[in-house]
Design a protein around this motif. Structure first.
Motif, PDB file in Angstrom:
ATOM      1  N   PHE A   1       0.533  -1.110   0.126  1.00  0.00           N
ATOM      2  CA  PHE A   1      -0.053  -0.475  -0.154  1.00  0.00           C
ATOM      3  C   PHE A   1       0.640   1.025   0.256  1.00  0.00           C
ATOM      4  CE2 PHE A   1      -1.888   3.059   1.900  1.00  0.00           C
ATOM      5  CZ  PHE A   1      -3.483   3.416   1.683  1.00  0.00           C
ATOM      6  N   PHE A   2       1.648   1.148   0.968  1.00  0.00           N
ATOM      7  CA  PHE A   2       2.546   2.357   1.053  1.00  0.00           C
ATOM      8  C   PHE A   2       3.723   3.030  -0.061  1.00  0.00           C
ATOM      9  CE2 PHE A   2       1.674   1.155   5.590  1.00  0.00           C
ATOM     10  CZ  PHE A   2       0.728   2.288   5.483  1.00  0.00           C
ATOM     11  N   THR A   3       3.700   1.805  -0.530  1.00  0.00           N
ATOM     12  CA  THR A   3       4.824   2.267  -2.232  1.00  0.00           C
ATOM     13  C   THR A   3       4.121   2.799  -2.990  1.00  0.00           C
ATOM     14  OG1 THR A   3       5.606  -0.618  -1.738  1.00  0.00           O
ATOM     15  CG2 THR A   3       6.481   0.217  -4.426  1.00  0.00           C
ATOM     16  N   THR A   4       2.995   2.271  -3.387  1.00  0.00           N
ATOM     17  CA  THR A   4       1.852   3.374  -4.253  1.00  0.00           C
ATOM     18  C   THR A   4       1.292   4.730  -3.634  1.00  0.00           C
ATOM     19  OG1 THR A   4       0.905   1.337  -5.295  1.00  0.00           O
ATOM     20  CG2 THR A   4       0.758   3.053  -5.838  1.00  0.00           C
ATOM     21  N   ALA A   5       1.017   4.788  -2.348  1.00  0.00           N
ATOM     22  CA  ALA A   5       0.573   5.140  -1.724  1.00  0.00           C
ATOM     23  C   ALA A   5       0.763   7.217  -2.139  1.00  0.00           C
ATOM     24  CB  ALA A   5      -0.412   5.106  -0.359  1.00  0.00           C
ATOM     25  N   TRP A   6       1.860   7.143  -1.741  1.00  0.00           N
ATOM     26  CA  TRP A   6       2.970   8.442  -1.867  1.00  0.00           C
ATOM     27  C   TRP A   6       2.946   8.808  -2.729  1.00  0.00           C
ATOM     28  CZ3 TRP A   6       6.988   9.576  -4.096  1.00  0.00           C
ATOM     29  CH2 TRP A   6       7.608   8.672  -5.197  1.00  0.00           C
ATOM     30  N   ARG A   7       2.734   7.999  -4.537  1.00  0.00           N
ATOM     31  CA  ARG A   7       2.155   9.147  -5.026  1.00  0.00           C
ATOM     32  C   ARG A   7       1.271   9.748  -5.889  1.00  0.00           C
ATOM     33  NH1 ARG A   7       5.235   4.654  -6.588  1.00  0.00           N
ATOM     34  NH2 ARG A   7       8.072   4.765  -6.996  1.00  0.00           N
ATOM     35  N   VAL A   8       0.315   9.259  -4.573  1.00  0.00           N
ATOM     36  CA  VAL A   8      -1.261   9.435  -5.052  1.00  0.00           C
ATOM     37  C   VAL A   8      -1.261  11.537  -4.602  1.00  0.00           C
ATOM     38  CG1 VAL A   8      -3.127  10.074  -4.184  1.00  0.00           C
ATOM     39  CG2 VAL A   8      -2.384   7.825  -3.911  1.00  0.00           C
ATOM     40  N   ASP A   9      -1.947  12.128  -6.214  1.00  0.00           N
ATOM     41  CA  ASP A   9      -2.382  13.511  -5.969  1.00  0.00           C
ATOM     42  C   ASP A   9      -3.053  13.979  -4.952  1.00  0.00           C
ATOM     43  OD1 ASP A   9      -1.372  16.009  -6.793  1.00  0.00           O
ATOM     44  OD2 ASP A   9      -2.255  15.890  -9.090  1.00  0.00           O
ATOM     45  N   HIS A  10      -3.335  14.110  -3.773  1.00  0.00           N
ATOM     46  CA  HIS A  10      -3.740  14.664  -3.269  1.00  0.00           C
ATOM     47  C   HIS A  10      -3.213  15.400  -2.135  1.00  0.00           C
ATOM     48  CE1 HIS A  10      -7.038  14.386   0.311  1.00  0.00           C
ATOM     49  NE2 HIS A  10      -8.199  14.031  -1.049  1.00  0.00           N
ATOM     50  N   PRO A  11      -4.071  16.577  -1.116  1.00  0.00           N
ATOM     51  CA  PRO A  11      -3.187  17.680  -0.954  1.00  0.00           C
ATOM     52  C   PRO A  11      -3.131  16.956   0.840  1.00  0.00           C
ATOM     53  CG  PRO A  11      -6.005  18.571  -2.267  1.00  0.00           C
ATOM     54  CD  PRO A  11      -5.385  17.308  -2.266  1.00  0.00           C
ATOM     55  N   ALA A  12      -3.915  15.737   0.604  1.00  0.00           N
ATOM     56  CA  ALA A  12      -3.361  15.220   2.856  1.00  0.00           C
ATOM     57  C   ALA A  12      -2.596  13.904   1.995  1.00  0.00           C
ATOM     58  CB  ALA A  12      -4.889  14.954   3.024  1.00  0.00           C
ATOM     59  N   THR A  13      -2.673  13.337   1.196  1.00  0.00           N
ATOM     60  CA  THR A  13      -1.846  12.297   0.874  1.00  0.00           C
ATOM     61  C   THR A  13      -0.253  12.145   2.347  1.00  0.00           C
ATOM     62  OG1 THR A  13      -2.108  12.037  -0.749  1.00  0.00           O
ATOM     63  CG2 THR A  13       0.140  11.039  -0.164  1.00  0.00           C
ATOM     64  N   ALA A  14       0.913  13.090   2.275  1.00  0.00           N
ATOM     65  CA  ALA A  14       1.173  12.925   3.115  1.00  0.00           C
ATOM     66  C   ALA A  14       1.003  13.189   4.912  1.00  0.00           C
ATOM     67  CB  ALA A  14       2.400  14.385   3.302  1.00  0.00           C
ATOM     68  N   ASP A  15       0.283  14.580   4.990  1.00  0.00           N
ATOM     69  CA  ASP A  15      -0.425  13.895   6.373  1.00  0.00           C
ATOM     70  C   ASP A  15      -1.229  12.638   6.996  1.00  0.00           C
ATOM     71  OD1 ASP A  15       0.211  16.693   6.935  1.00  0.00           O
ATOM     72  OD2 ASP A  15      -1.721  17.498   6.352  1.00  0.00           O
ATOM     73  N   VAL A  16      -1.613  12.757   6.090  1.00  0.00           N
ATOM     74  CA  VAL A  16      -2.159  10.517   6.304  1.00  0.00           C
ATOM     75  C   VAL A  16      -1.441   9.721   6.041  1.00  0.00           C
ATOM     76  CG1 VAL A  16      -3.474   9.171   4.943  1.00  0.00           C
ATOM     77  CG2 VAL A  16      -4.615  11.504   4.849  1.00  0.00           C
ATOM     78  N   LEU A  17       0.033   9.969   5.535  1.00  0.00           N
ATOM     79  CA  LEU A  17       0.490   8.731   5.638  1.00  0.00           C
ATOM     80  C   LEU A  17       0.712   8.621   6.825  1.00  0.00           C
ATOM     81  CD1 LEU A  17       2.399   8.497   2.279  1.00  0.00           C
ATOM     82  CD2 LEU A  17       0.706   6.722   3.432  1.00  0.00           C
TER      83      LEU A  17
END
Length: 482
Positions: free
Chosen positions: A437-453
């Motif tokens: 999941f985390f291998t792909t999730a960091w690439r998600v173009d969402h303003p809250a991606t880093a905060d969510v991770l």
């Protein structure tokens, strides 16, 4: 009552119901009867109070007997004067008659009646903040010096104390995890304004302060009950001689849900529907945001989604139901979806509230959901809704949309609940069900991606998984140039 977080919305009875309750309260009904009784023979003192010779007549008019009859009649008259139900005609001759406000109670609308009742409430609240003045009265009668410092009374502090207690009672009543329509033990209410939140075991000195506060509140709630503000079960008279020890026993648990049967002997209080209305009106007058369910029913979908963002789940649903009841289902669904768009920090929670609102619309909303299937922000939400409602021919989402919706959902839960147990369970489930999941999730173009991770790294109990989440969060920030 804390000023840092918004108050939950209160569910109020209709103004017509509340007005009927106000007219039936002992305080206002007595004041109105005395206003109708007032006439050319009625004599008052320099301050507008009934002269002593008239008090027995006033008490008889009200059907009052006993040693407190004159005092009750005097209070009712004071309320009548303060609210305009009685008008002082000639201050020099000391005459009075029925005032213009009396017509409001008979021919005015519900708001007029409630306005008079609120005026009466202010009079009683002011009286409740005044201590027993027997010593002062005796000194004045004897012509001796009046020493206010000896009363150990700070009017402003006393009023603030009562406001704080009523504010906490209001908050407990409207909170979803509070007693609701049930009573609150007096020791718990006193402790809520005396014992600091961060205090562990209360000291004897603090418990003594709780005991003193209970005795003050016992007197005050006895005064406030005839106004219709509260329903009050007083402290058992047998406990009065041992109030300090009783407070130490009863205040051990400062929560409003005390199970000990004996706690009822220490006093129980609950706000009436009229009391909720009155305290909300006072909060609004003081500039404190105090929402009520239905406030947003006539506003746009953007106001609904933003306004219910901080509401507890049950209150948000009730507000949304009222909003939807005034609109055609398909048009409402389209308006909700349009308002849910956005990349600002509040957008994920708006979309969550939108999804919850659409669940109440039913199958009539389907065309609106199909219209946004290709929308980057709403396509995932639309697919979830259509699938849950058994719609046919729902196109499968691309992987990018699945991950975007996942980040958006966790961001919304973070905004709504913080680091809750439910969110931790969601995080654990995501990491377990999606390998890599985390291998792909960091690439998600969402303003809250880093905060969510970062939150996932903080919440996941497995140290290895938590480390992966933190690394992914670092990559997401680096990708965005943060």
């Amino acid at each position: 009552m804390s000023d840092s977080s918004p108050l939950p919305p209160v569910r109020l009875h209709s103004e017509a119901e509340l007005a009927r309750e106000a007219l039936a309260t002992p305080l206002l009904s007595r004041a109105a009867r005395l206003a109708r009784w007032a006439g050319p023979e009625t004599r008052v003192g320099a301050g507008g109070e009934l002269i002593d010779d008239q008090l027995p007549q006033a008490a008889a008019e009200l059907g009052l007997t006993g040693e407190d009859a004159a005092a009750c009649a005097s209070e009712a008259w004071r309320v009548a004067v303060d609210t305009g139900l009685v008008e002082i005609v000639d201050e020099e001759e000391g005459t009075a008659t029925a005032g213009a406000e009396l017509r409001m109670l008979t021919s005015g609308g519900p708001q007029d009646v409630l306005g008079v009742w609120l005026g009466a409430l202010e009079t009683v609240l002011a009286d409740a903040a005044v201590p027993e003045l027997d010593d002062l009265v005796d000194a004045m009668a004897e012509g001796g010096p009046v020493d206010l410092s000896g009363l150990d009374w700070d009017p402003e502090a006393e009023a603030e104390f009562l406001d704080g207690v009523l504010g906490n009672l209001y908050l407990l009543t409207v909170s979803e995890d509070g007693p609701g329509d049930g009573p609150v033990p007096l020791p718990a209410l006193a402790a809520s304004v005396i014992i600091p939140d961060d205090m562990g075991e209360p000291t004897n000195d603090v418990l003594e302060q709780v005991s003193d506060a209970m005795m003050r509140l016992d007197d005050q709630f006895r005064l406030l009950e005839p106004a219709g503000l509260v329903v009050y079960q007083p402290v058992d008279e047998a406990l009065m001689t041992d109030a300090e020890d009783g407070a130490q026993d009863a205040a051990g648990d400062a929560s409003p849900s005390v199970d000990d049967a004996d706690v009822t002997r220490y006093g129980m209080v609950r706000l009436t529907p009229l009391g909720l209305y009155g305290l909300r009106a006072r909060l609004l007058e003081a500039g404190v945001p105090a929402p009520a369910v239905g406030d947003l029913a006539d506003k746009g979908a953007d106001a609904l989604l933003d306004g219910t963002a901080a509401f507890p789940q049950t209150a948000a649903r009730a507000e949304t139901e009222q909003w939807l009841a005034r609109r055609e289902p398909l048009a409402a669904a389209r308006e909700l979806l349009a308002a849910a768009r956005g990349s600002d920090p509040g957008a994920p929670l708006r979309r969550l509230r939108c999804q919850q609102a659409l669940s109440l619309v039913g199958s009539l909303a389907e065309p609106a959901l199909r219209e946004v299937l290709d929308d980057a922000e709403l396509g995932g939400l639309a697919r979830v809704w259509l699938t849950e409602h058994g719609a046919a021919d729902v196109p499968p989402p691309p992987e990018s949309m699945v991950f975007w919706l996942t980040i958006d959902t966790v961001a919304a839960q973070l905004a709504a609940e913080g680091n809750s147990a439910e969110l931790q369970a969601l995080v654990e489930g995501l990491a377990r069900q999606h390998s890599g999941f985390f291998t792909t999730a960091w690439r998600v173009d969402h303003p809250a991606t880093a905060d969510v991770l970062e939150a996932m790294g903080r919440l996941h109990p497995d140290k290895k998984v938590a480390k992966e989440a933190r690394k992914a969060a670092f990559k997401a920030r680096s990708q965005r140039g943060e």
